[in-house]
Design a protein around this motif. Structure first.
Motif, PDB file in Angstrom:
ATOM      1  N   ARG A 221     -36.289 -32.075 -27.014  1.00 46.40           N
ATOM      2  CA  ARG A 221     -37.577 -32.759 -26.875  1.00 46.40           C
ATOM      3  C   ARG A 221     -37.694 -33.436 -25.512  1.00 46.40           C
ATOM      4  NH1 ARG A 221     -38.259 -37.414 -31.024  1.00 46.40           N
ATOM      5  NH2 ARG A 221     -36.627 -38.252 -29.662  1.00 46.40           N
ATOM      6  N   GLU A 222     -36.613 -34.098 -25.086  1.00 56.02           N
ATOM      7  CA  GLU A 222     -36.647 -34.766 -23.786  1.00 56.02           C
ATOM      8  C   GLU A 222     -36.811 -33.746 -22.650  1.00 56.02           C
ATOM      9  OE1 GLU A 222     -36.865 -37.935 -23.543  1.00 56.02           O
ATOM     10  OE2 GLU A 222     -36.233 -38.556 -25.546  1.00 56.02           O
ATOM     11  N   TRP A 225     -40.414 -32.766 -22.314  1.00 63.42           N
ATOM     12  CA  TRP A 225     -41.198 -33.783 -21.611  1.00 63.42           C
ATOM     13  C   TRP A 225     -40.911 -33.755 -20.116  1.00 63.42           C
ATOM     14  CZ3 TRP A 225     -39.911 -38.073 -25.729  1.00 63.42           C
ATOM     15  CH2 TRP A 225     -40.685 -37.838 -26.867  1.00 63.42           C
ATOM     16  N   GLU A 228     -42.706 -30.901 -18.549  1.00 54.96           N
ATOM     17  CA  GLU A 228     -44.132 -31.169 -18.360  1.00 54.96           C
ATOM     18  C   GLU A 228     -44.364 -31.931 -17.059  1.00 54.96           C
ATOM     19  OE1 GLU A 228     -47.182 -30.531 -20.078  1.00 54.96           O
ATOM     20  OE2 GLU A 228     -45.864 -28.944 -20.799  1.00 54.96           O
ATOM     21  N   HIS A 279     -40.643 -44.959 -23.824  1.00 51.79           N
ATOM     22  CA  HIS A 279     -41.605 -43.884 -24.069  1.00 51.79           C
ATOM     23  C   HIS A 279     -42.853 -44.416 -24.776  1.00 51.79           C
ATOM     24  CE1 HIS A 279     -39.375 -40.680 -22.423  1.00 51.79           C
ATOM     25  NE2 HIS A 279     -38.565 -40.431 -23.430  1.00 51.79           N
ATOM     26  N   ASN A 301     -49.595 -37.437 -22.628  1.00 54.28           N
ATOM     27  CA  ASN A 301     -48.469 -38.288 -23.021  1.00 54.28           C
ATOM     28  C   ASN A 301     -47.125 -37.631 -22.729  1.00 54.28           C
ATOM     29  OD1 ASN A 301     -50.194 -40.279 -23.875  1.00 54.28           O
ATOM     30  ND2 ASN A 301     -50.085 -39.743 -26.035  1.00 54.28           N
ATOM     31  N   ASP A 302     -47.019 -36.315 -22.951  1.00 56.15           N
ATOM     32  CA  ASP A 302     -45.751 -35.629 -22.680  1.00 56.15           C
ATOM     33  C   ASP A 302     -45.377 -35.755 -21.205  1.00 56.15           C
ATOM     34  OD1 ASP A 302     -45.784 -34.948 -25.306  1.00 56.15           O
ATOM     35  OD2 ASP A 302     -46.003 -32.785 -25.006  1.00 56.15           O
ATOM     36  N   THR A 303     -46.372 -35.628 -20.337  1.00 57.77           N
ATOM     37  CA  THR A 303     -46.112 -35.750 -18.901  1.00 57.77           C
ATOM     38  C   THR A 303     -45.704 -37.174 -18.546  1.00 57.77           C
ATOM     39  OG1 THR A 303     -47.774 -34.042 -18.484  1.00 57.77           O
ATOM     40  CG2 THR A 303     -47.060 -35.358 -16.604  1.00 57.77           C
ATOM     41  N   GLU A 305     -44.188 -39.294 -20.458  1.00 62.10           N
ATOM     42  CA  GLU A 305     -42.814 -39.488 -20.928  1.00 62.10           C
ATOM     43  C   GLU A 305     -41.828 -38.769 -20.014  1.00 62.10           C
ATOM     44  OE1 GLU A 305     -43.445 -40.015 -25.716  1.00 62.10           O
ATOM     45  OE2 GLU A 305     -44.036 -38.129 -24.790  1.00 62.10           O
ATOM     46  N   GLY A 306     -42.220 -37.597 -19.532  1.00 58.92           N
ATOM     47  CA  GLY A 306     -41.365 -36.876 -18.599  1.00 58.92           C
ATOM     48  C   GLY A 306     -41.187 -37.597 -17.281  1.00 58.92           C
TER      49      GLY A 306
END
Length: 329
Positions: A221-222, A225, A228, A279, A301-303, A305-306
């Motif tokens: 998952r990380e 992110w 992304e 996050h 949001n994914d970006t 968090e990345g």
């Protein structure tokens, strides 16, 4: 859009109805208090604000304002609560006539804030400023200028992998896949994750055993992110004018937004909990310091968090486990 800070103040004054005064210098004082996070000590006298209203803030004052921006909400909420619906409609019309930027009574507060800030960033803070925006270099002619007021709309269309700008499409890179080469696991952000997993679990987690560990799904998952965020950078670097500077502003905005959570001593050495809370914090940040904010539908949001992992790669964050609480980065 070569619009000066004091030109915008002049239009605002027409619709101002503040208990603290409606003279030009009163408007200048209140606007600066609304767009900044603290009372700037060098802005005390009426004479200072009269000068700001007449000719705009000095270069030094401009730098102080930009270094203490409060974000759009305080200013936008004030406009919403203190100017009538008809007043906001007329204000929107006047600002649109001045700048060419589309807006209505529902968006005028947010757009006006962006116009004020962008005028300062562009150096259009002084009346009759001779430093007009320079024409794009030849190498940038096919890139997107994302400054406020340049285009009516800029929007990313995911299913086409394109950015549409006033009806013109710009192709961007396809999204990264998650089955990257093993060498990627040597990146600093991966080591920081392995350290957090090791501190939480019963075994030392490394690039060699992560696939067989209980933390495999967390790591996958990380990585998604991070990919992304990597895609975001790769796609816009060759597409957007002045990308490097604007990307640095975005990362600075992210770091300053998550820093209080990151340095929360209650997490101790629980790196996984610290990362989880970071996050949770980053996804609610507005991140409006960079002009990249003007591209709709791309910074999800994914970006965000990345980007926390990008900060690790950059060395801004060194560990999720071992935190120097006295460190000032």
């Amino acid at each position: 859009m070569d619009v000066c800070f004091n030109q915008i103040l002049g239009i605002l004054k027409k619709y101002w109805a503040d208990k603290d005064g409606t003279a030009g210098y009163d408007v200048a004082r209140k606007v600066i208090s609304l767009i900044t996070t603290e009372k700037l000590q060098e802005f005390k006298s009426d004479t200072t604000y009269k000068t700001i209203f007449a000719t705009g803030p000095s270069k030094i004052a401009t730098a102080r304002i930009l270094n203490n921006l409060a974000g759009v909400n305080k200013f936008a909420d004030y406009i919403e609560e203190n100017i009538s619906e008809d007043g906001r409609s007329n204000l929107a019309q006047d600002l649109k006539k001045l700048t060419g930027v589309p807006m209505d009574r529902g968006t005028v507060g947010r757009v006006c804030y962006n116009l004020l800030v962008d005028s300062l960033k562009a150096g259009n803070h002084l009346k009759n400023n001779k430093n007009k925006k320079s024409p794009l270099k030849k190498s940038e002619e096919k890139k997107i200028d994302v400054r406020s007021g340049i285009h009516q709309y800029i929007s990313y269309v995911r299913d086409k992998e394109e950015i549409e700008v006033d009806g013109v499409s710009f192709k961007v890179s396809a999204h990264l896949m998650n089955d990257e080469l093993e060498v990627v696991r040597t990146l600093p952000y991966c080591h920081a994750l392995f350290e957090a997993y090791s501190a939480k679990g019963k075994q030392k987690i490394t690039a060699e055993n992560i696939e067989d560990s209980e933390y495999k799904s967390y790591f996958e998952r990380e990585k998604e992110w991070f990919n992304e965020a990597a895609w975001y950078e790769r796609s816009l670097r060759d597409t957007v004018v002045d990308f490097d500077n604007q990307y640095d502003l975005l990362k600075q905005d992210v770091y300053e937004g998550i820093e209080p959570v990151y340095h929360d001593e209650d997490f101790g050495t629980d790196g996984m909990k610290r990362l989880k809370k970071v996050h949770q914090q980053v996804v609610v940040l507005q991140l409006d310091r960079s002009n990249l904010k003007n591209i709709d539908n791309i910074l999800g949001n994914d970006t965000k968090e990345g980007l926390c992992h990008v900060l690790v790669n950059d060395g801004k964050i060194k560990s999720w486990v071992k935190v120097d609480y006295d460190e000032v980065i």
